[in-house]
Scaffold this active site. Structure first.
Site, PDB file in Angstrom:
ATOM      1  N   HIS A 222     -11.439 -33.863 -18.840  1.00  0.00           N
ATOM      2  CA  HIS A 222     -11.171 -35.278 -18.601  1.00  0.00           C
ATOM      3  C   HIS A 222     -10.802 -36.030 -19.873  1.00  0.00           C
ATOM      4  O   HIS A 222      -9.812 -36.770 -19.888  1.00  0.00           O
ATOM      5  CB  HIS A 222     -12.332 -35.969 -17.892  1.00  0.00           C
ATOM      6  N   TYR A 226      -7.314 -38.616 -21.960  1.00  0.00           N
ATOM      7  CA  TYR A 226      -7.300 -39.756 -22.872  1.00  0.00           C
ATOM      8  C   TYR A 226      -6.753 -39.383 -24.234  1.00  0.00           C
ATOM      9  O   TYR A 226      -6.225 -40.245 -24.955  1.00  0.00           O
ATOM     10  CB  TYR A 226      -8.699 -40.377 -22.948  1.00  0.00           C
ATOM     11  N   HIS A 373      -0.551 -37.200  -9.323  1.00  0.00           N
ATOM     12  CA  HIS A 373      -1.309 -38.111 -10.201  1.00  0.00           C
ATOM     13  C   HIS A 373      -1.045 -37.785 -11.661  1.00  0.00           C
ATOM     14  O   HIS A 373      -0.803 -38.690 -12.477  1.00  0.00           O
ATOM     15  CB  HIS A 373      -2.801 -37.992  -9.882  1.00  0.00           C
ATOM     16  N   PHE A 374      -1.077 -36.505 -12.019  1.00  0.00           N
ATOM     17  CA  PHE A 374      -0.818 -36.118 -13.414  1.00  0.00           C
ATOM     18  C   PHE A 374       0.598 -36.512 -13.837  1.00  0.00           C
ATOM     19  O   PHE A 374       0.844 -36.856 -14.989  1.00  0.00           O
ATOM     20  CB  PHE A 374      -1.003 -34.610 -13.608  1.00  0.00           C
ATOM     21  N   HIS A 375       1.529 -36.455 -12.879  1.00  0.00           N
ATOM     22  CA  HIS A 375       2.903 -36.803 -13.232  1.00  0.00           C
ATOM     23  C   HIS A 375       3.089 -38.308 -13.429  1.00  0.00           C
ATOM     24  O   HIS A 375       4.065 -38.727 -14.059  1.00  0.00           O
ATOM     25  CB  HIS A 375       3.875 -36.263 -12.168  1.00  0.00           C
ATOM     26  N   ARG A 438      -2.041 -27.435  -3.859  1.00  0.00           N
ATOM     27  CA  ARG A 438      -1.723 -27.896  -5.209  1.00  0.00           C
ATOM     28  C   ARG A 438      -0.847 -26.938  -5.993  1.00  0.00           C
ATOM     29  O   ARG A 438       0.083 -27.354  -6.667  1.00  0.00           O
ATOM     30  CB  ARG A 438      -3.028 -28.138  -5.959  1.00  0.00           C
ATOM     31  N   ARG A 439      -1.137 -25.655  -5.945  1.00  0.00           N
ATOM     32  CA  ARG A 439      -0.490 -24.736  -6.886  1.00  0.00           C
ATOM     33  C   ARG A 439       0.276 -23.603  -6.210  1.00  0.00           C
ATOM     34  O   ARG A 439       0.655 -22.658  -6.864  1.00  0.00           O
ATOM     35  CB  ARG A 439      -1.552 -24.111  -7.801  1.00  0.00           C
TER      36      ARG A 439
END
Length: 552
Positions: A222, A226, A373-375, A438-439
Site C-alpha cells: 500500500h 504513495y 483503479h491502478f490505471h 483481474r489477471r
C-alpha cells in the site's frame, strides 16, 4: 547558441541516466500492455513460446516498478541539486553505485521473466514461485534505491548544517519524506523476500507461511502507491504554481500533508487482505479506519492546489466562482498534463474508497475493477504528471529548449494518453462490476456464459490500450528530442515561491526524527498483535487454501 543547464552537469548526467532506463521501460512495458489488451479482447493470440502471464509480468514490473522508481529518484536528485545545491563528489559516487545496482537488478530480473522463470504476475506473492535470481534482481533494484535514498538524506542534512536555523527547501523536504516512506515500506518486502521467498525458491526450506508472506508484502504494497503519488504531489505543490505564474498557497500545509502521508500510508496493509482468513476482523477494521484517514492529506492537497489556481486567476482579473478556470494556461503542456492527472485522480480516489470498504470490496475483489483503479492512480495521475515534469526537466537540465512546436506535440501526447486511459479504465471498472477476472487471459474464461457481458468492455480496453500505446510511443519520441535534438538554450527549472501571506513553517514540520518515531509507533500498534496471532495459530498444511504451502 550555447545551452545553459539549470543544475550542475554532473548531477544532470546522473538524473538523465535514470530517465534513460525509465523511458526504455515505458516503451517495452507499453508494448506488453498493448499485447495484454489485445489478448483479453479475444481477437489476438500470442505467438507460440510467448505466455500471456509473461507479458503480464513484463508490463507490471517495467511500468509499476522500473519506470516509476527510476523516474522518481532521478526527479528527486535533480530537484535537490536545484534547491540545495550541487551534490558532493562522494554523494554523487554513491548515487552512481545505487543506479548501477538498480540497473543490473533490472537486467537480471528481465532475463528470467523472458526465460519464463519469473511469470509471477509482477508481485512477490506466494504461493507463486519464480526463479531465485528473479527475486535477487528485484532485491538489487530495491537495495540500490536505498543507497540513492541515503544520498538524498545526506544532502538534505548537509543543507541543514550549512544553513542553521533556516527552514529546509520544500522540494528537498518532500523528496526526503518520499524516500523515507519507501525505505520503511521496503522493510516488509525485504523481510519476506530474504527470509522466506528466496530460501523457499532455492529449496533451503520446504514450505512457506503464505499469510505472513502476504501480510509482509501488503505492508509494503500500500505505501508503494504513495511512493508513486508523492513525487506527483511534489510537482503539484511546488512546480505547478510557478508554471501558472502563481505562488505556493502554504508551505506548512504542504509539509503537513506529506507528514500525514508518511503516517497513514504504512499501517493499513490489511485492507488488501479483507477476504483472507487468519486475520482477526478487529485488526482489519482498525486498518480500514486508518486507510480512510489518508483521505485527509489528499483533500488538503486539493484545497491547496485549487486555492493556488483561484488566487492566480484573481490576479489575472478573473471574476465569479469559476472565472479563474479560463485564466489557466491550457496551451502549456507542462501544466495540462499534470492537471489532467489531477482530474483523473478524483475518480481514482473514489475507487480506492470502494476497494478499502469491507462490504463493497467483496463486489470487486480480484476483478479487473482493481486493475482499472491502478490505471487511474499510477497510470494516470502519476504518469501524466511525470510526463509533464519531463517536458520541462529534460531540456532544463541538459541546456536545451522546449520549443513551441514540441509543446504542441506534447499537448497531443497528453490528450492521447488521457483519452486512451478513459477508454481503458472506464471499461475495466465496468467489466469488473460484471465479474470479469483481474489477471486472466481470454482463453481461460472463453465459453463462460457470464463472459458474454464482458466482451464489449474487453474490446473497449483493446481500443484504449492501442491509443495508450500510441501515446507512449509519442512520449518516447518527445523524450529523445528533448534530450538530444532540441535546440540549445535555457529552460526554466520552475520552483514555486511561497505566498507572502502564508504562515511561517512550525519547526515540528521540519523535524523528521519526530515523525519517523510516530510512524514506527503506529506500525507496531497495527501489526504486533496480528503477527503474534498468525505465528501462534498457523495451521498445518492441508488441502485447499492453507497458510503453509510447499514448493510447487
Amino acid at each position: 547558441m550555447k545551452g545553459v543547464a539549470s543544475i550542475d552537469k554532473r548531477d544532470a548526467k546522473l538524473t538523465m541516466a535514470h530517465l534513460y532506463v525509465a523511458f526504455v521501460a515505458l516503451f517495452l512495458g507499453a508494448t506488453a500492455g498493448l499485447l495484454q489488451t489485445l489478448v483479453r479482447s479475444g481477437k489476438v493470440t500470442l505467438p507460440a513460446g510467448i505466455n500471456y502471464y509473461q507479458v503480464l509480468t513484463v508490463h507490471g514490473v517495467l511500468l509499476g516498478l522500473v519506470l516509476t522508481t527510476f523516474f522518481i529518484i532521478g526527479f528527486i536528485i535533480a530537484g535537490q541539486s536545484k534547491v540545495c545545491g550541487t551534490l558532493s563528489a562522494g554523494e554523487r559516487r554513491f548515487g552512481w553505485i545505487g543506479y548501477w545496482m538498480m540497473t543490473i537488478g533490472v537486467a537480471i530480473t528481465a532475463t528470467f521473466i523472458l526465460l519464463g522463470e519469473g511469470s509471477v504476475l509482477y508481485t512477490m506473492y506466494a504461493p507463486l514461485m519464480a526463479h531465485p535470481l528473479h527475486y535477487t534482481g528485484l532485491t538489487l533494484v530495491v537495495v540500490g534505491s536505498w543507497v540513492e535514498g541515503f544520498v538524498v538524506f545526506h544532502r538534505h542534512a548537509r543543507w541543514k548544517k550549512e544553513n542553521p536555523g533556516q527552514t529546509t527547501p520544500l522540494l528537498s523536504f518532500m523528496g526526503v519524506a518520499t524516500l523515507i516512506l519507501w525505505l520503511v515500506a521496503c522493510l516488509g518486502l525485504a523481510t519476506t523476500v530474504l527470509v522466506q521467498i528466496i530460501p523457499w525458491s532455492i529449496g533451503l526450506v520446504p514450505t512457506i507461511d503464505v499469510l505472513i508472506s502476504r501480510t509482509l508484502f501488503w505492508y509494503f504494497g500500500h505505501p508503494l502507491v504513495y511512493f508513486w503519488l508523492m513525487p506527483a504531489y511534489m510537482a503539484w505543490y511546488v512546480i505547478i504554481p510557478k508554471i501558472i505564474g502563481g505562488k505556493i498557497f502554504s508551505d506548512s500545509l504542504a509539509r503537513l500533508s506529506f507528514v500525514l502521508f508518511l503516517l497513514f500510508s504504512m499501517p493499513v496493509g490489511f485492507h488488501h487482505q479483507l477476504l483472507e482468513p487468519g486475520i482477526d476482523p478487529f485488526w482489519k477494521y482498525l486498518q480500514v479506519v486508518l486507510t480512510y484517514l489518508v483521505v485527509i492529506p489528499s483533500l488538503m492537497t486539493a484545497f491547496s492546489l485549487f486555492a493556488t489556481f483561484e488566487l492566480r486567476g484573481r490576479e489575472l482579473g478573473a471574476t465569479g466562482i469559476f472565472g479563474w478556470w479560463k485564466k489557466l494556461p491550457w496551451k502549456d503542456a507542462r501544466f495540462l498534463a499534470p492537471f489532467l492527472g489531477m482530474l483523473l485522480f478524483i475518480p481514482g480516489g473514489a475507487g480506492g474508497i470502494v476497494n478499502a470498504s469491507h462490504q463493497m470490496n467483496q463486489v470487486v475483489h480480484n476483478t479487473i475493477w482493481i486493475t482499472g483503479h491502478f490505471h487511474l492512480t499510477v497510470a494516470s495521475a502519476c504518469a501524466l504528471t511525470f510526463f509533464g515534469i519531463t517536458f520541462w526537466m529534460v531540456p532544463s537540465i541538459t541546456g536545451r529548449k522546449l520549443t513551441e512546436k514540441m509543446n504542441k506535440v506534447a499537448l497531443a501526447q497528453t490528450w492521447l494518453w488521457t483519452i486512451g486511459m478513459v477508454f481503458m479504465s472506464a471499461s475495466m471498472h465496468a467489466a469488473g462490476l460484471f465479474g470479469a477476472p483481474r489477471r486472466s487471459a481470454f482463453s481461460t474464461y472463453a465459453g463462460n456464459e457470464d463472459s458474454l457481458a464482458w466482451i464489449p468492455y474487453q474490446i473497449a480496453q483493446a481500443v484504449g490500450g492501442t491509443i495508450l500505446f500510441l501515446g507512449a510511443l509519442l512520449m518516447v519520441v518527445i523524450f529523445i528530442n528533448l534530450a538530444f535534438f532540441a535546440p540549445k538554450g535555457e529552460e526554466e527549472f520552475p520552483i514555486g515561491e511561497v505566498h507572502e501571506k502564508a504562515e511561517k513553517v512550525p519547526a515540528i514540520f521540519d523535524n523528521f526524527k519526530v515523525w519517523i518515531a510516530v510512524t514506527f509507533t503506529l506500525i507496531l500498534f497495527a501489526y504486533t498483535i496480528p503477527f503474534i496471532d498468525m505465528i501462534q495459530n498457523a495451521p498445518p498444511g492441508s488441502p485447499g487454501f492453507t497458510n503453509v504451502i510447499g514448493r510447487q
